[in-house]
Scaffold this active site. Structure first.
Site, PDB file in Angstrom:
ATOM      1  N   LYS A   1      11.202  -8.354  22.526  1.00  0.00           N
ATOM      2  CA  LYS A   1      12.447  -8.694  23.225  1.00  0.00           C
ATOM      3  C   LYS A   1      12.797 -10.192  23.159  1.00  0.00           C
ATOM      4  O   LYS A   1      12.775 -10.905  24.171  1.00  0.00           O
ATOM      5  CB  LYS A   1      12.357  -8.248  24.690  1.00  0.00           C
ATOM      6  CG  LYS A   1      12.090  -6.756  24.814  1.00  0.00           C
ATOM      7  CD  LYS A   1      12.340  -6.252  26.210  1.00  0.00           C
ATOM      8  CE  LYS A   1      12.256  -4.748  26.236  1.00  0.00           C
ATOM      9  NZ  LYS A   1      11.122  -4.160  26.833  1.00  0.00           N
TER      10      LYS A   1
ATOM     11  N   ASP B   1      11.702  11.858  18.219  1.00  0.00           N
ATOM     12  CA  ASP B   1      13.098  11.902  18.635  1.00  0.00           C
ATOM     13  C   ASP B   1      14.008  11.041  17.762  1.00  0.00           C
ATOM     14  O   ASP B   1      15.158  10.807  18.121  1.00  0.00           O
ATOM     15  CB  ASP B   1      13.239  11.494  20.106  1.00  0.00           C
ATOM     16  CG  ASP B   1      12.494  10.219  20.435  1.00  0.00           C
ATOM     17  OD1 ASP B   1      11.975   9.581  19.496  1.00  0.00           O
ATOM     18  OD2 ASP B   1      12.446   9.855  21.618  1.00  0.00           O
TER      19      ASP B   1
ATOM     20  N   ASP C   1      17.851   6.942  17.898  1.00  0.00           N
ATOM     21  CA  ASP C   1      16.774   7.378  18.775  1.00  0.00           C
ATOM     22  C   ASP C   1      17.461   8.296  19.784  1.00  0.00           C
ATOM     23  O   ASP C   1      18.189   7.829  20.652  1.00  0.00           O
ATOM     24  CB  ASP C   1      16.163   6.138  19.453  1.00  0.00           C
ATOM     25  CG  ASP C   1      15.350   6.476  20.696  1.00  0.00           C
ATOM     26  OD1 ASP C   1      15.293   7.659  21.069  1.00  0.00           O
ATOM     27  OD2 ASP C   1      14.798   5.553  21.305  1.00  0.00           O
TER      28      ASP C   1
HETATM   29  P1  GTP Z   1      11.499   8.571  27.862  1.00  0.00           P
HETATM   30  O1  GTP Z   1      10.620   9.022  28.996  1.00  0.00           O
HETATM   31  O2  GTP Z   1      12.909   9.001  28.075  1.00  0.00           O
HETATM   32  O3  GTP Z   1      11.368   7.114  27.546  1.00  0.00           O
HETATM   33  O4  GTP Z   1      11.082   9.352  26.528  1.00  0.00           O
HETATM   34  P2  GTP Z   1       9.644   9.539  25.857  1.00  0.00           P
HETATM   35  O5  GTP Z   1       8.679  10.003  26.889  1.00  0.00           O
HETATM   36  O6  GTP Z   1       9.826  10.444  24.694  1.00  0.00           O
HETATM   37  O7  GTP Z   1       9.228   8.096  25.393  1.00  0.00           O
HETATM   38  P3  GTP Z   1       9.637   7.325  24.067  1.00  0.00           P
HETATM   39  O8  GTP Z   1      11.020   7.730  23.671  1.00  0.00           O
HETATM   40  O9  GTP Z   1       9.346   5.892  24.240  1.00  0.00           O
HETATM   41  O10 GTP Z   1       8.575   7.897  23.021  1.00  0.00           O
HETATM   42  C1  GTP Z   1       8.714   7.719  21.640  1.00  0.00           C
HETATM   43  C2  GTP Z   1       8.045   8.885  20.940  1.00  0.00           C
HETATM   44  O11 GTP Z   1       6.650   8.899  21.200  1.00  0.00           O
HETATM   45  C3  GTP Z   1       8.583  10.215  21.393  1.00  0.00           C
HETATM   46  O12 GTP Z   1       8.645  11.047  20.253  1.00  0.00           O
HETATM   47  C4  GTP Z   1       7.547  10.709  22.391  1.00  0.00           C
HETATM   48  O13 GTP Z   1       7.455  12.127  22.392  1.00  0.00           O
HETATM   49  C5  GTP Z   1       6.272  10.099  21.841  1.00  0.00           C
HETATM   50  N1  GTP Z   1       5.312   9.743  22.883  1.00  0.00           N
HETATM   51  C6  GTP Z   1       5.446   8.778  23.836  1.00  0.00           C
HETATM   52  N2  GTP Z   1       4.346   8.718  24.597  1.00  0.00           N
HETATM   53  C7  GTP Z   1       3.494   9.654  24.127  1.00  0.00           C
HETATM   54  C8  GTP Z   1       2.175  10.091  24.498  1.00  0.00           C
HETATM   55  O14 GTP Z   1       1.550   9.578  25.437  1.00  0.00           O
HETATM   56  N3  GTP Z   1       1.626  11.100  23.754  1.00  0.00           N
HETATM   57  C9  GTP Z   1       2.271  11.666  22.711  1.00  0.00           C
HETATM   58  N4  GTP Z   1       1.675  12.650  22.047  1.00  0.00           N
HETATM   59  N5  GTP Z   1       3.519  11.302  22.329  1.00  0.00           N
HETATM   60  C10 GTP Z   1       4.117  10.302  23.030  1.00  0.00           C
END
Ligand code: GTP
Length: 318
Positions: free
Chosen positions: A154, A104, A212
């Site tokens: 943090k 993202d 982001d």
């Molecule tokens: P929020 O629930 O809104 O925090 O978004 P998110 O679920 O995408 O979490 P976050 O933005 O912290 O994740 C950062 C990146 O890592 C994103 O591109 C997510 O798709 C990816 N990501 C986070 N957790 C996982 C996971 O358990 N597996 C995989 N494959 N990707 C993950």
């Protein structure tokens, strides 16, 4: 060369949009963000590996039979494995130095320059770093002679080791991925990188922009950044103000679009003013002024707006 794109998160901050469209398939300037990321990979990358948990069916369906110039490998996770576990789960598909992206992030990073530095320093891992004014909400790194020597989560104001935060884009040698235990939920940022700090982990600070796109506000910002200067010049039924993108299939009548507005495929609108907003596919609307909103997909302004609207600080009037 392979790039792993982490696209398995729940995208909770973008609900309710992500209830129907997994975040990586949400469009940025009318192209799903993961597709945009794959297309932006330098030529040296012939394979994009998508680490998926949430949204697996939608992702498989979207890429089935689609040719976007790179081999696409979708690697499913039965349970979300976190950033580190997800990368480890892709290990069988990599052949050497691997790039990893948070799916993202929209940024101006020059990956080729980062790769040159990675090779020159002989790094085990290189992390893209972004400078922020106030790092107290983030994890920061201490950088000495190009090497990351410490991580700090943090930091309280005044105690920060630097203003450089992890930008979610890495170049990694297989030995780092091998340090991740298999089949377990692991955060690479918290559980693996600190173990390599001071021992071959380098930083690559870059300038330009870093978004982001995981919140409603930043999703809008990422859309307008992705649009750049490539807006629509003219469209039947629309008076275009400033920079705006209107999908060729949109049917508009007496509308004012822009500045900073993106109209998706299949949209039908009459007597609407759309500013600083993203209208997703197949939305229909009549007689409304929309500012700083994300609307859709598949809704009508009159009947469904209160259920489908995300308006970070926007206004709507009828
Ligand atoms: P929020 O629930 O809104 O925090 O978004 P998110 O679920 O995408 O979490 P976050 O933005 O912290 O994740 C950062 C990146 O890592 C994103 O591109 C997510 O798709 C990816 N990501 C986070 N957790 C996982 C996971 O358990 N597996 C995989 N494959 N990707 C993950």
């Amino acid at each position: 060369m392979e790039a792993i794109i982490l696209v398995g998160g729940l995208g909770t901050r973008l609900r309710p949009l992500t209830h129907t469209i997994p975040k990586p398939l949400l469009p940025l300037a009318n192209v799903p963000m993961v597709e945009r990321m794959i297309k932006n990979l330098p030529e040296t990358f012939d394979t994009a590996i998508l680490a998926v948990n949430y949204g697996l069916n939608e992702m498989e369906k979207y890429f089935d039979g689609k040719d976007i110039g790179k081999k696409i490998v979708i690697v499913p996770e039965e349970e979300p494995l976190g950033t580190g576990g997800a990368m480890r789960n892709c290990f069988d598909h990599i052949t050497g130095t691997t790039a990893v992206f948070n799916g993202d992030v929209v940024s101006s990073i020059n990956l080729e320059k980062m790769m040159k530095q990675h090779v020159k320093t002989g790094a085990k891992g290189t992390l893209a770093l972004w400078e922020v004014d106030d790092p107290s909400r983030f994890g920061v790194v201490e950088l000495k002679n190009g090497q990351i020597t410490q991580f700090q989560e943090k930091p309280e104001k005044g105690t920060e080791l630097s203003n450089l935060i992890n930008a979610g884009n890495y170049l990694l040698e297989p030995e780092i991925l091998e340090m991740i235990p298999t089949g377990k939920k692991i955060s690479i940022e918290r559980e693996i990188y600190p173990k390599v700090a001071g021992n071959g982990l380098y930083g690559f600070p870059f300038e330009g922009y870093f978004i982001d796109s995981g919140t409603p506000e930043s999703y809008l910002e990422a859309n307008f950044k992705s649009l750049g200067k490539n807006g629509t010049a003219a469209h039947k039924g629309a008076s275009i103000r400033g920079n705006a993108l209107i999908h060729e299939s949109a049917k508009l009548k007496d509308c004012i679009i822009g500045s900073d507005a993106i109209i998706g495929p299949g949209v039908e609108m009459e007597k609407c003013v759309i500013r600083k907003s993203v209208i997703l596919s197949n939305v229909s609307g009549y007689g409304s002024v929309i500012e700083e909103c994300i609307i859709g997909p598949d809704v009508s302004f009159k009947n469904d707006l209160t259920r489908s609207l995300i308006s970070p600080k926007g206004t709507i009037s009828f």
